[in-house]
Design an enzyme around this catalytic site. Sequence first.
Site, short mmCIF file in Angstrom:
data_model
loop_
_atom_site.label_atom_id
_atom_site.label_comp_id
_atom_site.label_asym_id
_atom_site.label_seq_id
_atom_site.Cartn_x
_atom_site.Cartn_y
_atom_site.Cartn_z
N GLU A 20 -5.97 -2.83 -1.79
CA GLU A 20 -6.32 -1.59 -1.08
C GLU A 20 -7.83 -1.36 -1.06
O GLU A 20 -8.41 -0.93 -0.06
CB GLU A 20 -5.63 -0.39 -1.75
CG GLU A 20 -4.13 -0.42 -1.58
CD GLU A 20 -3.44 0.61 -2.47
OE1 GLU A 20 -3.66 1.81 -2.27
OE2 GLU A 20 -2.70 0.20 -3.39
N HIS A 68 4.45 -6.96 16.59
CA HIS A 68 4.65 -5.50 16.59
C HIS A 68 5.24 -5.01 15.27
O HIS A 68 5.92 -3.99 15.24
CB HIS A 68 5.55 -5.05 17.74
CG HIS A 68 5.18 -5.65 19.07
ND1 HIS A 68 4.33 -5.04 19.95
CD2 HIS A 68 5.53 -6.83 19.64
CE1 HIS A 68 4.18 -5.81 21.02
NE2 HIS A 68 4.90 -6.90 20.85
N LYS A 117 5.29 2.93 -11.37
CA LYS A 117 4.42 2.37 -10.33
C LYS A 117 3.65 1.13 -10.75
O LYS A 117 3.19 1.02 -11.87
CB LYS A 117 3.40 3.42 -9.87
CG LYS A 117 3.97 4.60 -9.13
CD LYS A 117 4.62 4.23 -7.80
CE LYS A 117 3.63 3.78 -6.76
NZ LYS A 117 2.94 4.91 -6.15
N SER A 124 0.12 4.10 -12.33
CA SER A 124 -0.10 5.50 -11.95
C SER A 124 -0.15 6.35 -13.21
O SER A 124 0.54 6.07 -14.19
CB SER A 124 1.06 5.95 -11.05
OG SER A 124 1.21 7.36 -11.14
#
Length: 474
Positions: free
Chosen positions: A289, A155, A282, A276
């Site tokens: 992704e 979970h 970043k 970024s």
Amino acid sequence: MKLWGGRFTKATDKLVEEYTASISFDQQLWKEDIIGSLAHVAMLGKCGIIKEEEASAITEGLKKVAAVIEAGEAEFTISNEDVHMNIEKMLIEQIGPVGGKLHTGRSRNDQVALDMHLYLRARVVELIDLTVKVQEALLEQAKDNTDTILPGYTHLQRAQPVLFAHHLMAYYSMLQRDVERLMDSWKRINIFPLGAGALAGTTFPIDREYVAERLAFDAVYTNSMDAVSDRDFIIEFLSNASLLMAHLSRLCEEFILWMSNEFGFVELDDAFCTGSSIMPQKKNPDVAELVRGKTGRVYGNLMGMLTVLKGLPLAYNKDMQEDKEGMFDTVATLHGALSLFAPMIRTMKVRKEKMRQAVAEDFSNATDLADYLVNKGMPFRQAHEVVGKTVLYCIEWGKYLLDLTLEEYKQFSELFGDDIYAALDPQQVVNARNVLGGTAKNQVEKQIASAFDAVQQNQEWVQAHYKRIDVSLR
Ligand code: ARG
């Protein structure tokens, strides 16, 4: 003039030509198409269906066409519709009307099926090869992390500590099933359709087994209508590809979480991340992704093909031309993802200290506290209750289980003794799970050892099959 123009009195409408042509995408089958034609024409000559000199002229012509295409000098045209007719046209331009004998005893319907079988069987070997390289990268990282402990989750809540090697080996196991599925599918891909003609077979005394053997096929379709209508092998591939992408996508999700400041468990190499345009701090796990994102198009390709085939009457229908783009796209998508995955995993830094710290600051050893009481004779259900209360107490007082004094423990059960601290030590907690498939170090080492053997067998399969399918233009 169209190769099929005899029956027509009018030119094809321009829009129809554009709409029905497949040359923009099926030109990537040119090599398979010529390899198939070379074997077919050799058979036509051998069986006396055309003269030997004619067969040799066509063979030479096909090789010239191949050289022109290879050199990037061929001009594929929409008016010649698809790769088959473009190449036949080029052949006739090279050697004259005798080139028109190539299509004897053959139809584009069995020809395109042959091209697809030749294409996919080779791509599947390459994709297995790449998947095995990802397995190797996982194994290397697993080998280096048989002492690295991190919280295992259920979970997405900390559950029980596990070895990082164990966690990685779960993904190895998924990929091993993918490899086995792809290998198994190979025998259904490697079936020879040529000789089915348009649908019913051919009136010429062809020798299908001869061509099949020459092209290293395992079997010959025994029903001509099935031969030209079967796209199961493509659907099976798309399905296997979907599951493989699902596994990669799940691992991507782990990388993305682990890369976050909140986890900080791994750091993907700079070479595999991007920045970024606005936020200078970043470092984003874009590859992971994108692989996760591209899983969608692979599932889409599977759905698309299942839907194309649904409700198609026998035998060939033009709908089947829609089998190609989704397949090409899936091959390219998998190829890209798998090629990046192996080096991305190899170069990943494992923040062992961060993982260890996470384990120290949680209750993932609570089950072991309950097991401890069970070993002292308490029924598990009662032990569960006692430990639940102990954890609640810890939360109230801002402590972890290892922080409690023996006195505090005794409030919850008289069965607690000095040995409790050793039992709760993370190393001990992990090694106590010494069952087949458990996370104990010696069990994980066994998993890794047998995985190395399996990977070697995988590699042998790949090499043997590269050799088998080497029917390159000679
Ligand atoms: N371009 C076609 C395809 O990809 C080749 C087969 C065409 N056959 C036909 N009868 N029109 O399916």
